[in-house]
Motif scaffolding. Structure first.
Motif, PDB file in Angstrom:
ATOM      1  N   PRO A 280     -38.170   2.978  20.576  1.00 40.18           N
ATOM      2  CA  PRO A 280     -38.152   1.948  19.824  1.00 40.18           C
ATOM      3  C   PRO A 280     -37.154   0.997  19.884  1.00 40.18           C
ATOM      4  O   PRO A 280     -35.981   1.395  19.786  1.00 40.18           O
ATOM      5  N   ASN A 281     -37.135  -0.360  19.568  1.00 39.14           N
ATOM      6  CA  ASN A 281     -36.323  -1.389  19.370  1.00 39.14           C
ATOM      7  C   ASN A 281     -36.605  -2.476  18.612  1.00 39.14           C
ATOM      8  O   ASN A 281     -37.753  -3.118  18.786  1.00 39.14           O
ATOM      9  N   ASN A 282     -35.929  -2.789  17.493  1.00 36.05           N
ATOM     10  CA  ASN A 282     -36.525  -3.735  16.504  1.00 36.05           C
ATOM     11  C   ASN A 282     -35.515  -5.042  16.494  1.00 36.05           C
ATOM     12  O   ASN A 282     -35.424  -5.974  15.589  1.00 36.05           O
TER      13      ASN A 282
ATOM     14  N   HIS B 261     -46.853  -5.246  13.946  1.00 32.46           N
ATOM     15  CA  HIS B 261     -46.913  -4.435  14.910  1.00 32.46           C
ATOM     16  C   HIS B 261     -46.664  -4.868  16.399  1.00 32.46           C
ATOM     17  O   HIS B 261     -46.112  -4.434  17.241  1.00 32.46           O
TER      18      HIS B 261
ATOM     19  N   ARG C  50     -39.711  -4.536  21.397  1.00 35.82           N
ATOM     20  CA  ARG C  50     -39.364  -3.318  22.099  1.00 35.82           C
ATOM     21  C   ARG C  50     -39.232  -3.586  23.466  1.00 35.82           C
ATOM     22  O   ARG C  50     -38.409  -3.192  24.416  1.00 35.82           O
TER      23      ARG C  50
ATOM     24  N   ALA D  17     -43.245  -6.138  16.639  1.00 31.94           N
ATOM     25  CA  ALA D  17     -42.447  -4.879  17.203  1.00 31.94           C
ATOM     26  C   ALA D  17     -42.608  -4.566  18.602  1.00 31.94           C
ATOM     27  O   ALA D  17     -41.660  -4.102  19.077  1.00 31.94           O
ATOM     28  N   GLU D  18     -44.032  -4.527  19.203  1.00 34.19           N
ATOM     29  CA  GLU D  18     -43.910  -4.210  20.514  1.00 34.19           C
ATOM     30  C   GLU D  18     -43.408  -5.359  21.239  1.00 34.19           C
ATOM     31  O   GLU D  18     -42.578  -4.889  22.450  1.00 34.19           O
TER      32      GLU D  18
END
Length: 795
Positions: A648-650, A572, A579, A575-576
């Motif tokens: 969101p941006n992966n 997580h 993003r 992921a942040e």
């Protein structure tokens, strides 16, 4: 020696010292106060520029053209709200995660917040404890302190009664107690502690890249701004009000008013989101940094496995009374680690022997013990350290360890444990087998990193075979190596790290050296750990990640603390980071494109004004008044940028942020600016133009600008998902509504009634959009980047 039972300060003593201000009043975080946050977001350089321009516009009497002044309110309000949210989250988590020293007072001994410590308090110490204030040792039992965070010297320092200890150091072995002699800002490491816990954006590749971009923009703004001021005020002969409005209309869009704000918001929102997952971010760039990591060094115990253990078996090797020895050793350890705690749970009836000497556990030696006079000298620790590798007991320990179990040897020694030559010759008495539960989410977390092409190195102080077995059960394949055979030469060490996956019997100094070796090969390294033996590596890694249940020292030096002790929180955090990095790149493209086409327009109009001055031709007013550039920014940049910065941006983090942004924004900005200027020239009627004709020419230029700039937004929003398409479509429809409503046209000084001019403007805008599209595809080919219109879901 055993610790004294001397009581500490009375409640009256504490109250008196609090009244005298002799408290440890250093803030737990060096975060800005509410008033500082408000001032910092209101009194910014960009707000100052916009404020001056607003005053100039209002002096002309045109209130509607001062609408861009709302940006000052919006920028300030959004920045204040987001930073206050992040501050509240960080402060709340910091209280949960900070070290709580064990303070001895006459009313009882209990953990207290560092801010509750007063002068002359007695503070007890054990392995892994952080020393929170300066003091003098009162009691010690084999106490050793690491001061490397202050001095850079990694060797532990033995401490005797009367010696001083400094805040910022930590205990690596033994126990003791000290009296606080300097508290608050007088303490040695108070300033250091404040600096290392700041809510900050420094040391960030993303932040430094944006600073480079802003520096580039500044170089463009100065000549373009001066040229615009001169030509609009001294060459147009349009009256001071119109000249001033056109000048401000040229200057306002050059200012990248939202770029820094959007970056700060993206980081702050990341802090809040991770805070909900009980993840404390001590340094903001860690969010970004973990997304760039390509090697994760994970400690086994406490990271891949749970902290708790239980004794599953005790295999006796020709000796009686093993249970009594285990029970007594566990009872005599004032600060037992997880292994000794498990033994204490299984053997609760010590025989009551009196220890004549003790030796605490150290990561470097891998054993601890006690001497009991006529009952013998007993040691407990790593079998492969205490035994001859060729012995039968060592072979049996190796066999058990291969199952992923932790094995400790209990043995008798021919030397007292405090002898400098200890442990001496060890006679095995029993093998203590401990079970550790692998974290249920560890496998999924490792699989995630594998899918992201992030290498995992398991680095542990445990037996190499046992470490390898645990790693294998989690799907980590690769050779396992005993760190005692690792070379010390950095290049050779780096070679071994590239070829092996798991390492056992790693000393604390080796963990640090391994981090350095990986970094020397260009890797971005994250280190996870929870023990005092991880501190040096955590400190030197690019990103240090500590478990909340770990030692206070490890939490103090880590950039990220997982307060819920869940290794599965790391994806997580990644992921942040993705993003933040991906979205800020999009936002930067929008803002920089606007600055480029604004500067180009200003230069072209300025050069036309200079030629008019020199050759007597018609002067050229800047096409836009401030209200025009304000509404142009609403739906091509402002609102879409805000949404894109939080979406969101992966996408995987890639190096070369500045290069990609500049190569994307420069040609696109030039295309938009050139199209807008062409449209304006075709519609411009010259010096003799009526006010209506000038408004129609300005409207034509704005239409061209909006069509081309909306296509920049359409390109930046790729790869598409339904909501991204909706964002672009709604932005375009918003301008259709504005141009369709008579009241809006009158309010915003628009006149699209000349069909020929408006049609030409639309056509040129479409040509500008086509140019932006072609540039996007060509850039992809030149940079070797695959261009995708639609998002492909990763499986």
């Amino acid at each position: 020696m055993t610790l004294s039972l001397a009581g500490g300060l009375s409640d009256d003593d504490v109250a008196a010292r609090v009244a005298e201000g002799k408290t440890n009043d250093v803030p737990t975080r060096a975060a800005r106060s509410v008033s500082e946050i408000v001032r910092g977001n209101v009194f910014t350089r960009i707000n100052a520029i916009l404020g001056v321009l607003l005053i100039i516009v209002l002096s002309t009497g045109s209130v509607i053209n001062g609408a861009f002044g709302l940006l000052i309110i919006a920028n300030s309000a959004i920045g204040i709200i987001q930073e206050l949210r992040a501050k509240q989250t960080l402060d709340r988590l910091a209280i949960v995660g900070q070290a709580k020293p064990l303070v001895r007072r006459q009313s009882g001994t209990q953990p207290r917040l560092p801010s509750e410590v007063v002068l002359d308090d007695v503070i007890e110490l054990g392995p892994g404890d952080q020393i929170v204030v300066d003091g003098e040792i009162l009691e010690e039992a084999n106490l050793e302190v690491d001061e490397s965070l202050l001095t850079g010297e990694a060797d532990p320092i033995p401490k005797d009664a009367g010696d001083t200890v400094m805040s910022g150091s930590f205990v690596v072995a033994g126990t003791g107690a000290y009296r606080a002699t300097k508290v608050g800002r007088e303490a040695y490491a108070a300033k250091l502690a404040e600096e290392t816990s700041k809510f900050t954006l420094v040391r960030s590749e993303l932040r430094s890249g944006i600073n480079k971009i802003l520096k580039f923009i500044t170089y463009l703004l100065i000549p373009a701004g001066l040229l615009t001021i001169y030509t609009q005020l001294f060459t147009t002969d349009a009256g001071w009000q119109q000249s001033v409005l056109r000048m401000v209309g040229a200057l306002v869009p050059m200012v990248p008013e939202g770029l820094v704000l959007m970056t700060s918001i993206a980081f702050a929102v990341g802090v809040v989101r991770l805070g909900r997952r009980q993840c404390l971010v001590n340094e903001l760039p860690a969010i970004e940094g973990l997304a760039r990591v390509d090697v994760v060094c994970a400690d086994k115990t406490g990271t891949l496995t749970e902290n708790g253990m239980r004794v599953s078996d005790v295999e006796k090797i020709g000796s009686s009374g093993v249970a009594d020895v285990l029970a007594q050793l566990a009872a005599d350890d004032p600060r037992p680690n997880a292994s000794i705690a498990a033994i204490a749970e299984a053997h609760r009836m010590p025989p009551g022997w009196t220890a004549t000497a003790t030796a605490p556990f150290k990561s470097a030696t891998k054993w601890s013990g006690a001497s009991y006079g006529e009952h013998g000298n007993w040691v407990i620790g790593a079998p492969d350290v205490l035994l001859d590798p060729a012995s039968a007991a060592a072979a049996e320990a190796e066999r058990i360890g291969a199952q992923g179990l932790r094995v400790l040897l209990l043995g008798s020694s021919d030397l007292p444990v405090d002898d400098p030559r200890a442990p001496g010759t060890v006679t095995p008495a029993a093998l203590v087998v401990l079970e550790q539960r692998v974290r249920p989410d560890a496998r999924d977390t490792l699989d995630f990193f594998a899918a992201q092409k992030v290498s995992i190195k398991v680095i542990s102080g445990d037996n190499a075979v046992s470490v390898g077995a645990v790693a294998g059960s989690l799907g980590l394949h690769g050779e396992c190596m005993d760190a005692r055979h690792l070379p010390e030469e950095p290049a050779a060490l780096a070679d071994e790290l590239e070829s092996h996956t798991t390492f056992g019997r790693v000393r604390p100094d080796q963990k640090r050296a391994m981090v350095h070796a990986l970094q020397s090969r260009g890797h971005t390294v994250a280190m996870t750990g929870d023990g005092v033996n991880d501190v040096l590596a955590l400190k030197d890694a690019d990103i240090g990640v500590a478990m909340g249940s770990g030692s206070s020292a490890s939490r103090a030096v880590a950039q990220i603390v997982l307060l819920d002790n869940r290794f599965a929180t790391l994806p997580h955090v990644v992921a942040e980071g993705r993003r933040v990095i991906g979205n800020i790149e999009r936002v930067s493209n929008l803002f920089l494109t606007k600055t480029v086409y604004s500067v180009l327009l200003a230069i072209l109009v300025g050069l036309a004004g200079l030629s008019a001055k020199l050759f007597g031709s018609d002067p050229l007013l800047f096409p836009f008044q401030p209200i025009h550039v304000t509404i142009a920014a609403w739906f091509t940049i402002g609102i879409p940028a805000f949404i894109l910065s939080l979406a969101p941006n992966n996408e995987r983090a890639r190096p070369g942020f500045v290069r990609r942004v500049m190569t994307a924004a420069l040609p696109s900005g030039l295309a938009v600016g050139a199209a807008t200027f062409t449209s304006y020239l075709l519609a411009y009627e010259g010096r003799a133009a009526t006010e209506t004709e000038q408004t129609q020419a300005s409207t034509a230029a704005l239409i061209t600008l909006l069509v081309a700039a909306l296509w920049v937004l359409a390109v930046v929003a790729r790869p598409y998902e339904w909501w991204r398409i909706a964002l672009v479509a709604i932005s375009g429809l918003a301008y259709v509504v504005i141009f369709s409503m008579p009241a809006a046209r009158e309010l915003f000084i628009l006149d699209p009634s000349n069909v020929a001019i408006t049609s030409t403007a639309l056509g040129i805008g479409l040509l500008g959009a086509i140019a932006v599209e072609v540039i996007w595809w060509v850039q992809g080919a030149l940079l070797g980047e695959q261009r995708r219109l639609w998002r492909v879901r990763e499986r």
